[in-house]
Design a protein around this motif. Structure first.
Motif, PDB file in Angstrom:
ATOM      1  N   THR A 110       0.805  -1.224   0.000  1.00  0.00           N
ATOM      2  CA  THR A 110       0.000   0.000   0.000  1.00  0.00           C
ATOM      3  C   THR A 110       0.841   1.278   0.000  1.00  0.00           C
ATOM      4  O   THR A 110       0.292   2.381  -0.062  1.00  0.00           O
ATOM      5  N   GLY A 111       2.162   1.150   0.091  1.00  0.00           N
ATOM      6  CA  GLY A 111       3.036   2.301  -0.084  1.00  0.00           C
ATOM      7  C   GLY A 111       3.005   3.287   1.063  1.00  0.00           C
ATOM      8  O   GLY A 111       2.827   2.936   2.233  1.00  0.00           O
ATOM      9  N   VAL A 238       5.895  24.098  -2.490  1.00  0.00           N
ATOM     10  CA  VAL A 238       5.967  22.644  -2.633  1.00  0.00           C
ATOM     11  C   VAL A 238       6.440  22.054  -1.318  1.00  0.00           C
ATOM     12  O   VAL A 238       7.516  22.405  -0.825  1.00  0.00           O
ATOM     13  N   VAL A 239       5.631  21.175  -0.751  1.00  0.00           N
ATOM     14  CA  VAL A 239       5.943  20.572   0.538  1.00  0.00           C
ATOM     15  C   VAL A 239       6.552  19.193   0.311  1.00  0.00           C
ATOM     16  O   VAL A 239       5.925  18.310  -0.280  1.00  0.00           O
ATOM     17  N   GLY A 240       7.770  19.006   0.793  1.00  0.00           N
ATOM     18  CA  GLY A 240       8.449  17.718   0.711  1.00  0.00           C
ATOM     19  C   GLY A 240       9.101  17.396   2.031  1.00  0.00           C
ATOM     20  O   GLY A 240      10.311  17.529   2.189  1.00  0.00           O
ATOM     21  N   VAL A 241       8.290  17.017   3.007  1.00  0.00           N
ATOM     22  CA  VAL A 241       8.791  16.783   4.364  1.00  0.00           C
ATOM     23  C   VAL A 241       8.674  15.308   4.764  1.00  0.00           C
ATOM     24  O   VAL A 241       8.505  14.976   5.925  1.00  0.00           O
ATOM     25  N   GLY A 242       8.786  14.432   3.772  1.00  0.00           N
ATOM     26  CA  GLY A 242       8.757  13.013   4.062  1.00  0.00           C
ATOM     27  C   GLY A 242       7.389  12.388   3.863  1.00  0.00           C
ATOM     28  O   GLY A 242       6.418  13.061   3.497  1.00  0.00           O
ATOM     29  N   VAL A 243       7.345  11.082   4.082  1.00  0.00           N
ATOM     30  CA  VAL A 243       6.115  10.322   3.914  1.00  0.00           C
ATOM     31  C   VAL A 243       5.869   9.447   5.132  1.00  0.00           C
ATOM     32  O   VAL A 243       6.773   9.195   5.930  1.00  0.00           O
ATOM     33  N   SER A 244       4.638   8.996   5.253  1.00  0.00           N
ATOM     34  CA  SER A 244       4.258   8.066   6.320  1.00  0.00           C
ATOM     35  C   SER A 244       3.745   6.782   5.682  1.00  0.00           C
ATOM     36  O   SER A 244       3.034   6.835   4.665  1.00  0.00           O
ATOM     37  N   PRO A 245       4.091   5.624   6.239  1.00  0.00           N
ATOM     38  CA  PRO A 245       3.623   4.371   5.651  1.00  0.00           C
ATOM     39  C   PRO A 245       2.100   4.260   5.730  1.00  0.00           C
ATOM     40  O   PRO A 245       1.500   4.615   6.744  1.00  0.00           O
ATOM     41  N   ARG A 246       1.497   3.761   4.680  1.00  0.00           N
ATOM     42  CA  ARG A 246       0.051   3.585   4.658  1.00  0.00           C
ATOM     43  C   ARG A 246      -0.284   2.221   5.270  1.00  0.00           C
ATOM     44  O   ARG A 246      -0.587   1.253   4.562  1.00  0.00           O
ATOM     45  N   ASP A 247      -0.192   2.181   6.579  1.00  0.00           N
ATOM     46  CA  ASP A 247      -0.375   0.920   7.303  1.00  0.00           C
ATOM     47  C   ASP A 247      -1.711   0.840   8.025  1.00  0.00           C
ATOM     48  O   ASP A 247      -1.915  -0.008   8.883  1.00  0.00           O
ATOM     49  N   GLU A 248      -2.655   1.741   7.668  1.00  0.00           N
ATOM     50  CA  GLU A 248      -3.915   1.791   8.400  1.00  0.00           C
ATOM     51  C   GLU A 248      -4.741   0.507   8.246  1.00  0.00           C
ATOM     52  O   GLU A 248      -5.396   0.074   9.206  1.00  0.00           O
ATOM     53  N   LEU A 249      -4.720  -0.114   7.073  1.00  0.00           N
ATOM     54  CA  LEU A 249      -5.458  -1.365   6.900  1.00  0.00           C
ATOM     55  C   LEU A 249      -4.920  -2.434   7.847  1.00  0.00           C
ATOM     56  O   LEU A 249      -5.687  -3.147   8.506  1.00  0.00           O
ATOM     57  N   ALA A 250      -3.608  -2.546   7.907  1.00  0.00           N
ATOM     58  CA  ALA A 250      -2.990  -3.534   8.785  1.00  0.00           C
ATOM     59  C   ALA A 250      -3.250  -3.216  10.249  1.00  0.00           C
ATOM     60  O   ALA A 250      -3.572  -4.100  11.051  1.00  0.00           O
ATOM     61  N   ARG A 251      -3.129  -1.951  10.604  1.00  0.00           N
ATOM     62  CA  ARG A 251      -3.328  -1.540  11.996  1.00  0.00           C
ATOM     63  C   ARG A 251      -4.749  -1.870  12.449  1.00  0.00           C
ATOM     64  O   ARG A 251      -4.960  -2.446  13.528  1.00  0.00           O
ATOM     65  N   GLU A 252      -5.721  -1.498  11.638  1.00  0.00           N
ATOM     66  CA  GLU A 252      -7.122  -1.730  12.009  1.00  0.00           C
ATOM     67  C   GLU A 252      -7.480  -3.209  12.028  1.00  0.00           C
ATOM     68  O   GLU A 252      -8.408  -3.616  12.722  1.00  0.00           O
ATOM     69  N   ALA A 253      -6.719  -4.022  11.282  1.00  0.00           N
ATOM     70  CA  ALA A 253      -6.974  -5.470  11.266  1.00  0.00           C
ATOM     71  C   ALA A 253      -6.229  -6.200  12.377  1.00  0.00           C
ATOM     72  O   ALA A 253      -6.347  -7.416  12.504  1.00  0.00           O
ATOM     73  N   GLY A 254      -5.456  -5.458  13.178  1.00  0.00           N
ATOM     74  CA  GLY A 254      -4.774  -6.062  14.315  1.00  0.00           C
ATOM     75  C   GLY A 254      -3.402  -6.618  14.017  1.00  0.00           C
ATOM     76  O   GLY A 254      -2.826  -7.310  14.866  1.00  0.00           O
ATOM     77  N   LEU A 255      -2.846  -6.323  12.846  1.00  0.00           N
ATOM     78  CA  LEU A 255      -1.493  -6.776  12.547  1.00  0.00           C
ATOM     79  C   LEU A 255      -0.482  -5.944  13.327  1.00  0.00           C
ATOM     80  O   LEU A 255      -0.758  -4.817  13.719  1.00  0.00           O
ATOM     81  N   SER A 256       0.699  -6.498  13.537  1.00  0.00           N
ATOM     82  CA  SER A 256       1.752  -5.773  14.236  1.00  0.00           C
ATOM     83  C   SER A 256       2.268  -4.643  13.342  1.00  0.00           C
ATOM     84  O   SER A 256       2.654  -4.866  12.191  1.00  0.00           O
ATOM     85  N   VAL A 257       2.250  -3.427  13.896  1.00  0.00           N
ATOM     86  CA  VAL A 257       2.640  -2.234  13.151  1.00  0.00           C
ATOM     87  C   VAL A 257       3.581  -1.401  14.008  1.00  0.00           C
ATOM     88  O   VAL A 257       3.288  -1.125  15.171  1.00  0.00           O
ATOM     89  N   GLU A 258       4.715  -1.017  13.439  1.00  0.00           N
ATOM     90  CA  GLU A 258       5.676  -0.143  14.127  1.00  0.00           C
ATOM     91  C   GLU A 258       6.495   0.564  13.059  1.00  0.00           C
ATOM     92  O   GLU A 258       7.392  -0.026  12.463  1.00  0.00           O
TER      93      GLU A 258
END
Length: 407
Positions: A110-111, A238-258
Motif C-alpha cells: 500500500t506504499g 511545494v511541501v516535501g517533508v517526508g512520507v508516512s507508511p500507509r499501514d492503516e489497513l494492517a493496523r485496524e486489522a490487528g497486525l503488528s505495526v511499528e
C-alpha cells in the motif's frame, strides 16, 4: 489445489506489480488479483520528481508493464478501487461498497503518503505535494506559471523538485530545519556538497530555518513565514517533508505495526498468510540486525518479487542491501547500504569535483557507500558493505588500494 487458490495484492504499485509478475513467472496457476486506488495501471515513481516532472520523459516510460501485460498474464487488475478493511481470520478483504473478496494469501503493498504540514495556511491554493503521476503533471504546469517556487524540505523529494524547477527556469528557494540538504541521510560533510551544488545553480537556501505558517494573498499562497518572523515569498509552495507508511489497513486489522507493517525476513506479517512489501514494510534485515523500512524504488521492486516467492512457500529470505539513487543537476549518485548512526565518513576521490566515493563507518565497519559520478565500482562497493569487514580508513581513502582488497 494451487490452481484453486486466490492471491490478492492490495496496492497496484511497483511492489504489487512485480509480485504479480513473479507469481506467474514462478508458475502459479491460481487467481491473481491486483487492486489499486489510482486509475492508472502500476507505474514507477522516481521520475516524478526528475525527468517526468521536467517533461524530459513521457508517461509511457513510467509504467511497470505494457498495457496488455495484465490481461495477457491473467492478472485481474482492479484500478480505481479502494480496499476498506481486512479480515485476516476469515481471509477476506472488504472493498469500498461492501464487496467481500476471499484470499488464500494476501500481499499488502500500500506504499506511503506524503506528510501534511499542520500549519496555518497549509490548505491554501498554491500549496502542492508530490506523490502520484497527476501531482507531477499539475506541479509541472504550476512551476512554469509561478513567479517563484518555495520548497519546504531539503530531503530527496525537496532537493530533486528544486533541481527540476531550476531546470524549468523557475526562481527557487528551499527552506528546511537542517544545516545542509540531506543531512539526516548523508551528514554534514556530504550534505554540504549538495548545499554548494544548489547554491551554484541559483537556489536561495534558507537552512537551519523553521516555518510557522504559510501566508496568503488574495486567497492563495504567497510565501512562508519563519519562526524568526521573516517572510520568504513565493506563489507556489511545494511541501516535501517526508512520507508516512500507509499501514492503516494492517493496523485496524490487528497486525503488528511499528513505523510500517512489521514483517520478518520472509516478508511475512504477524497474521497467517498475509505478507507486506515496499514502502509500507518494516523488514528485518540480518546484515544490520535491525528492522528497516525503505522508501525507494529498488526496495519496492525487489521486495515485491521476494514476497511473491514466499507466498508460494519458497522461504526466500530477503537479504538485499538497501539501495537508492538520485540525480540533481550534473550530480548523479547511487547509495548502497544503510547508515543512521556513524562515527566517521571517508571520502575516496574528488569530493569538491563531485566525482568520488563516500563511506559511512561505525567502529571501523563500512555501513554504507555512495558513489557520485563514479560508475565502475558497483560490485566492489556491494561486496565491501556486505562483508562488514573492519577497514583501515587511510587505505579506504587511498585510490591506489583496490576496494576488493578491503572486503
Amino acid at each position: 489445489m494451487a490452481s484453486e487458490q486466490t492471491f490478492v495484492i492490495v496496492g497496484a504499485s511497483l511492489a504489487g506489480a512485480k509480485a504479480a509478475e513473479m507469481l506467474r513467472t514462478e508458475g502459479f496457476e491460481g487467481r491473481v488479483v491486483l487492486i489499486g486506488e489510482e486509475t492508472e495501471r502500476p507505474y514507477e515513481r522516481p521520475l516524478l520528481s526528475k525527468d517526468y516532472l521536467r517533461g524530459d520523459k513521457p508517461a509511457a516510460k513510467l509504467y511497470v508493464h505494457d498495457e496488455d501485460f495484465y490481461a495477457d498474464n491473467d492478472i485481474e487488475l482492479m484500478t480505481g478501487t479502494r480496499v476498506e478493511s481486512l479480515d485476516p481470520g476469515a481471509h477476506v478483504v472488504i472493498l469500498a461498497g461492501g464487496r467481500r473478496m476471499g484470499y488464500s494469501r494476501l500481499l499488502l503493498a500500500t506504499g506511503a503518503a506524503p506528510r501534511r504540514l499542520p500549519l496555518p495556511g497549509a490548505d491554501l491554493p498554491g500549496v502542492a505535494y508530490l506523490r502520484v503521476m497527476g501531482d507531477s503533471d499539475a506541479l509541472r504546469d504550476a512551476i512554469t506559471a509561478a513567479s517563484r517556487v518555495v520548497v519546504i524540505g531539503a530531503g530527496w523529494i525537496g532537493s530533486e523538485v528544486a533541481a527540476s524547477a531550476r531546470h524549468l527556469g523557475a526562481q527557487v528557494a528551499i527552506v528546511a530545519p537542517e544545516a545542509v540538504p540531506l543531512e539526516r541521510v548523508l551528514g554534514l560533510e556530504i550534505g554540504g556538497i549538495y548545499r554548494d551544488l544548489h547554491t551554484e545553480h541559483g537556489v536561495d537556501l534558507h537552512l537551519s530555518t523553521q516555518i510557522e505558517a504559510i501566508v496568503g494573498n488574495g486567497g492563495a499562497a504567497a510565501g512562508v513565514r519563519t519562526t524568526g518572523g521573516s517572510v520568504i515569498e513565493g506563489d507556489l509552495i511545494v511541501v516535501g517533508v517526508g512520507v508516512s507508511p500507509r499501514d492503516e489497513l494492517a493496523r485496524e486489522a490487528g497486525l503488528s505495526v511499528e513505523n510500517g507493517i512489521v514483517v520478518d525476513e520472509f516478508l511475512a506479517t504477524s497474521a497467517a498468510d498475509v505478507f507486506a512489501a515496499g514502502d509500507v514494510a518494516a523488514t528485518w534485515n540480518p546484515r544490520y540486525n535491525m528492522r528497516i523500512r525503505m522508501e525507494h524504488w529498488a526496495n519496492a521492486q525487489n521486495q515485491g518479487q521476494s514476497a511473491a516467492r514466499n507466498m508460494l512457500g519458497q522461504d526466500a529470505a530477503y537479504t538485499k542491501l538497501p539501495y537508492f539513487y538520485s540525480d540533481q543537476y550534473d550530480l548523479s549518485m547511487e547509495y548502497n547500504g544503510y547508515a543512521v548512526d556513524w562515527d566517521r565518513v571517508v571520502v575516496r576521490g574528488d569530493g569538491p569535483g563531485r566525482q568520488f566515493l563516500a563511506f559511512w563507518l561505525k567502529d571501523g565497519h563500512v555501513l554504507a557507500c555512495m558513489n557520485a559520478n563514479t560508475w565502475d565500482q558497483g560490485d566492489a562497493i556491494k561486496a565491501l558493505v556486505r562483508s562488514a569487514a573492519t577497514v583501515d580508513p587511510d587505505r579506504l581513502a587511498d585510490l591506489s588500494v583496490p576496494l576488493a582488497d578491503l572486503a
